[in-house]
Design a protein around this motif. Structure first.
Motif, mmCIF file in Angstrom:
data_model
loop_
_atom_site.group_PDB
_atom_site.id
_atom_site.type_symbol
_atom_site.label_atom_id
_atom_site.label_comp_id
_atom_site.label_asym_id
_atom_site.label_seq_id
_atom_site.Cartn_x
_atom_site.Cartn_y
_atom_site.Cartn_z
ATOM 1 N N ILE A 34 -9.664 -1.693 -1.376
ATOM 2 C CA ILE A 34 -8.862 -2.783 -0.787
ATOM 3 C C ILE A 34 -9.802 -3.857 -0.246
ATOM 4 O O ILE A 34 -10.766 -3.569 0.465
ATOM 5 N N GLN B 57 0.820 -1.226 0.000
ATOM 6 C CA GLN B 57 0.000 0.000 0.000
ATOM 7 C C GLN B 57 0.850 1.272 0.000
ATOM 8 O O GLN B 57 0.591 2.180 -0.788
ATOM 9 N N GLY C 231 -3.999 -3.219 -2.945
ATOM 10 C CA GLY C 231 -3.439 -1.878 -2.818
ATOM 11 C C GLY C 231 -4.184 -0.907 -3.708
ATOM 12 O O GLY C 231 -4.452 -1.192 -4.875
ATOM 13 N N GLU D 148 0.802 4.154 -3.045
ATOM 14 C CA GLU D 148 0.545 5.586 -2.840
ATOM 15 C C GLU D 148 1.703 6.438 -3.376
ATOM 16 O O GLU D 148 1.482 7.522 -3.943
ATOM 17 N N ASN E 202 -7.322 4.197 -1.587
ATOM 18 C CA ASN E 202 -7.686 3.465 -0.371
ATOM 19 C C ASN E 202 -9.195 3.217 -0.274
ATOM 20 O O ASN E 202 -9.782 3.320 0.815
#
Length: 446
Positions: free
Chosen positions: A105, A73, A98, A77, A102
């Motif tokens: 998931i 994750q 991932g 990002e 967000n």
């Protein structure tokens, strides 16, 4: 009037050109636009594939270090921040592990995500999938580029269309204006104005049409003038003998003239003059209409010439004019109507006698050529002025109108001669010099 305007050649030409330009520009814009968009997307895709390959290599290393997706994750990002795009990673079963936003998931990959940006492989084993902007619209830069291309095509189409319209207006004016002038001239001619002419400004098909129109108008004007002259001349020629007949008859009715043999002779002479005039007009009309009956057969020209000369010899003797014949002994037979060719020779000889002063000579000559015999009547008379030569074979034409009665009938003799020669398939011409005499020459087929 408005409907006629819409049917005009200028409007139809303009509309046809605009339609062709619109179709051509529209098809070109469609093809170029689609081709440009496709090429641009392929270019972007090739650039994205290289970038996605680097993303996949990095994510493969992340997975290979732990053999799981627990630490993916933060990396997703970070990749999203670097690229400015949404990055989603799913494991081999299609579960999102991932998401740079967000939000997904633990959820399964949507069916419409069937084409991942890259496949994640570790040790020759597929371990997951990389999705870059799976649900986003094309990047703003790509959209702006394609919009700019379409805008440029539209502007180019408008400019091309405007240019085509202006060029068409210019060309249609140059094309249609002479046609409008021809139409106006034809309408004036229809109303009886045979003096109308159009300006010949070019040497193309329109110019040739204008030239042909002017030639036609000139011919019609000439024919109309000849028709008017013929009507006037016929009326004039008929008026004289009819006036004489009327005068003789009125004088006899009032007892001013005795009805003796001299009176009858005068009436007979005027009647015969009318009959000759009517016969000449009938012969000329039939010859010009191609309805003159010819009894053609092989004939010896010397016999025809001698007969014609014998018929005119008394008239020549009265004027002290010598008639001669110069014919070669080996002349071939000619295919003619002997009576009509005799009429041709008699008319030419009579005309020569009338215009040859006492002591002059008139000679009939002939020579053989290839497929034809050329016959000439030559005199030593007063000759014909050059300005009159082109018209001597016209109906009722006389070089000296004041001496018409004394020097040659109604002016039909030479016109009849020409038509008879042409009816035999020959040609006739004249050469003359004032004071030197004249020579009339015609051809006959052998």
């Amino acid at each position: 009037m408005a409907a006629r305007g819409w049917r005009s050649l200028r409007v139809r030409l303009l509309l046809a050109t605009i339609l062709v330009v619109l179709i051509a520009v529209g098809v070109t814009a469609l093809v170029v636009g689609r081709s440009t968009a496709g090429e641009f997307r392929r270019y972007v895709a090739r650039g994205g594939e290289e970038r996605y390959f680097r993303y996949a290599a990095h994510l493969n290393r992340v997975y290979g270090s732990t053999l799981n997706w627990d630490d993916v994750q933060p990396e997703v990002e970070r990749l999203s921040q670097l690229s400015g795009q949404r990055v989603v990673v799913a494991d081999a079963e299609g579960t999102v592990v991932g998401d740079s936003e967000n939000k997904l998931i633990g959820k399964s990959v949507a069916a419409r995500w069937s084409s991942p940006s890259a496949v994640l492989v570790v040790g020759r084993q597929r371990v997951g999938f990389l999705f870059v902007d799976p649900v986003a619209e094309p990047p703003a830069a790509e959209a702006a580029f394609l919009s700019g291309v379409r805008r440029s095509l539209l502007v180019g189409a408008l400019i091309a269309g405007a240019a085509a319209v202006l060029i068409t207006l210019f060309l249609s004016g140059r094309i249609v204006r002479p046609v409008e002038q021809l139409t106006e001239a034809a309408q004036r001619m229809e109303k009886g104005d045979l003096t109308v002419r159009v300006a010949v400004e070019t040497d193309d098909e329109i110019g040739q049409l204008a030239h042909a129109f002017n030639s036609m108008a000139g011919g019609l004007e000439q024919q109309e003038q000849l028709r008017r002259n013929m009507v006037g001349d016929v009326a004039h020629e008929l008026r004289t003998p009819l006036t004489n007949l009327r005068g003789y008859l009125e004088a006899a009715r009032d007892g001013l003239l005795p009805t003796d043999a001299a009176f009858v002779d005068n009436l007979y002479e005027e009647t015969m003059l009318l009959q000759r005039l009517v016969a000449d007009l009938q012969d000329l009309a039939q010859a010009e209409a191609g309805q003159l009956a010819l009894e053609r057969r092989p004939a010896a020209l010397d016999g025809i010439v001698e007969q014609a000369v014998s018929a005119l010899r008394p008239q020549a003797d009265l004027r002290a004019v010598t008639l001669g014949i110069e014919l070669p002994p080996d002349l071939p037979l000619v295919s003619v109507d002997p009576e009509r060719i005799g009429q041709v020779l008699r008319n030419l000889l009579s005309n020569a006698v009338a215009h040859t002063p006492p002591g002059g000579e008139i000679t009939v000559l002939a020579r053989a050529g290839e497929g034809e015999v050329t016959v000439s009547v030559r005199d030593t008379g007063e000759g014909i002025p050059p300005e009159h030569l082109p018209y001597v074979f016209d109906r009722f034409y006389r070089a000296d109108k004041s001496r018409a009665r004394q020097t040659g009938g109604a002016g039909l003799g030479l016109a009849i001669v020409k038509q008879l020669v042409v009816a035999h398939g020959g040609t006739i011409s004249v050469a003359s010099e004032p004071g030197q005499g004249s020579i009339f020459t015609f051809t006959l087929p052998t």
